[in-house]
Design an enzyme around this catalytic site. Sequence first.
Site, PDB file in Angstrom:
ATOM      1  N   HIS A 158      12.838  55.162  29.917  1.00  0.00           N
ATOM      2  CA  HIS A 158      13.745  54.111  30.388  1.00  0.00           C
ATOM      3  C   HIS A 158      14.863  53.790  29.405  1.00  0.00           C
ATOM      4  O   HIS A 158      15.720  52.961  29.709  1.00  0.00           O
ATOM      5  CB  HIS A 158      12.958  52.847  30.740  1.00  0.00           C
ATOM      6  CG  HIS A 158      12.437  52.078  29.577  1.00  0.00           C
ATOM      7  ND1 HIS A 158      12.980  50.887  29.169  1.00  0.00           N
ATOM      8  CD2 HIS A 158      11.415  52.322  28.731  1.00  0.00           C
ATOM      9  CE1 HIS A 158      12.308  50.423  28.139  1.00  0.00           C
ATOM     10  NE2 HIS A 158      11.356  51.280  27.843  1.00  0.00           N
ATOM     11  N   GLY A 218       6.789  54.917  25.149  1.00  0.00           N
ATOM     12  CA  GLY A 218       6.914  55.103  23.712  1.00  0.00           C
ATOM     13  C   GLY A 218       5.806  54.443  22.915  1.00  0.00           C
ATOM     14  O   GLY A 218       5.316  55.002  21.929  1.00  0.00           O
ATOM     15  N   SER A 221      10.744  57.690  25.156  1.00  0.00           N
ATOM     16  CA  SER A 221      10.492  56.902  26.361  1.00  0.00           C
ATOM     17  C   SER A 221      11.608  57.118  27.379  1.00  0.00           C
ATOM     18  O   SER A 221      12.781  57.198  27.013  1.00  0.00           O
ATOM     19  CB  SER A 221      10.396  55.419  25.993  1.00  0.00           C
ATOM     20  OG  SER A 221      10.047  54.641  27.102  1.00  0.00           O
ATOM     21  N   CYS A 233      10.748  43.685  22.577  1.00  0.00           N
ATOM     22  CA  CYS A 233       9.293  43.542  22.508  1.00  0.00           C
ATOM     23  C   CYS A 233       8.876  42.287  21.755  1.00  0.00           C
ATOM     24  O   CYS A 233       7.711  41.904  21.773  1.00  0.00           O
ATOM     25  CB  CYS A 233       8.678  44.776  21.849  1.00  0.00           C
ATOM     26  SG  CYS A 233       9.032  46.288  22.754  1.00  0.00           S
ATOM     27  N   GLN A 238      14.660  55.375  20.357  1.00  0.00           N
ATOM     28  CA  GLN A 238      16.072  55.000  20.478  1.00  0.00           C
ATOM     29  C   GLN A 238      17.016  56.192  20.348  1.00  0.00           C
ATOM     30  O   GLN A 238      18.167  56.119  20.786  1.00  0.00           O
ATOM     31  CB  GLN A 238      16.422  53.951  19.422  1.00  0.00           C
ATOM     32  CG  GLN A 238      15.770  52.603  19.644  1.00  0.00           C
ATOM     33  CD  GLN A 238      16.267  51.892  20.896  1.00  0.00           C
ATOM     34  OE1 GLN A 238      17.404  52.054  21.314  1.00  0.00           O
ATOM     35  NE2 GLN A 238      15.398  51.104  21.504  1.00  0.00           N
TER      36      GLN A 238
END
Length: 396
Positions: A202, A72, A200, A326, A180
């Site tokens: 994962h 992402g 993304s 992050c 998300q």
Amino acid sequence: MDKFIYLDNAATTATEPAVFEAMKPYFEEYYGNAASIYRFAGKSTMAIDRARQTVADFLGAKPGEIYFTGGGSESDNWALKATAFAGRDKGKHIITSKIEHHAVLHTCEFLEKNGFEVTYLDVDENGVVHPEELEKAIRPDTILISIMFANNEIGTIEPIREIGKIAHEHGIIFHTDAVQAYGHLPIRVDEMNIDILSASGHKIGGPKGVGIMYLRDTVRIGAFIHGGAQERGRRAGTHNTPGIVGFGKATEIAEDRMAVNIRKETELRDYLIRRVLEEIPYTRLNGHRTNRLPNNANFSFRFVEGESLLILLDQKGICASSGSACTSGSLDPSHVLLAIGLPHEIAHGSLRLTLSAETTKEEIDYVVEELKAMIERLRSMSPLYEDFVKENRGVK
């Protein structure tokens, strides 16, 4: 450790067993480089094409509009940098919000150092970007609007369709960071007026290190990684065939289970929110009460340090976070919580719990009971708490 309860699914998810099984042959058996022309490599090429079609179908896009990336953050960087540099002859103004993921905010800071101007929109107390405020910020030289689909910390879902409509009425490209939301909410790029989208693997039971960027075929931007001719010359580098296969399989599973997962996660989320707000005084729910991601609950507890709470939870086998994974090494309070108006001392006492379809009611009950004891313990050590209670009896 007797208990293990994972409530940090916004940070990452467990790889689905079916995803792992789908990926295995492309490590062991069909390991050819998809850029090669012999038939053995064609197995990899066909697998990538299937995954691209699966993602395109999920988004209501064309296969040629799907580009595979390393995740992402890469997709966000590509979307913003390439769009900005491609449009700089028209203008150098970009609009985003104050609650974006740092992959967007830090990219905007980079662009500001390279001659672009960025307007960072305020949000309301629920974290909502108001379309009318966005429209007021548009200038003749605005070339890009980037607003996330749903916030990674507080779960608020943004009015993407309306924002995209405003962007198109003004001839502006619209990007959304959907990391998300992808696989958790229905997304149709045409209906929602989306030109560029980041996601993304994962976050949806897929592997780490692979993502996608949807790029509407009418949008003209340059390559992000130069070298080979992969991804139609726009993203060089040998294809991560196992990761791409895993992303496609995870998308397929997420789409099949979406309706059931939304219903189950929403019920558990609301049960968790209700118990916490009713049973733990001086607690605030962050984000919109109902228009939020199905699995997200974010709280602020007064007179509690979030880091101390996370340590105590970990000792009880509970995985949670205080915000974005992050920025977990940062001592600064969440920029998202500050943007919705929380003072520093309350923003520091935040806790994000993100569920999965496998989370049980029994696990939620265990977490709430442990939370109650932990917060009482931490508050008992606060020199300000006792005086506050005496002064504010009966106030929550």
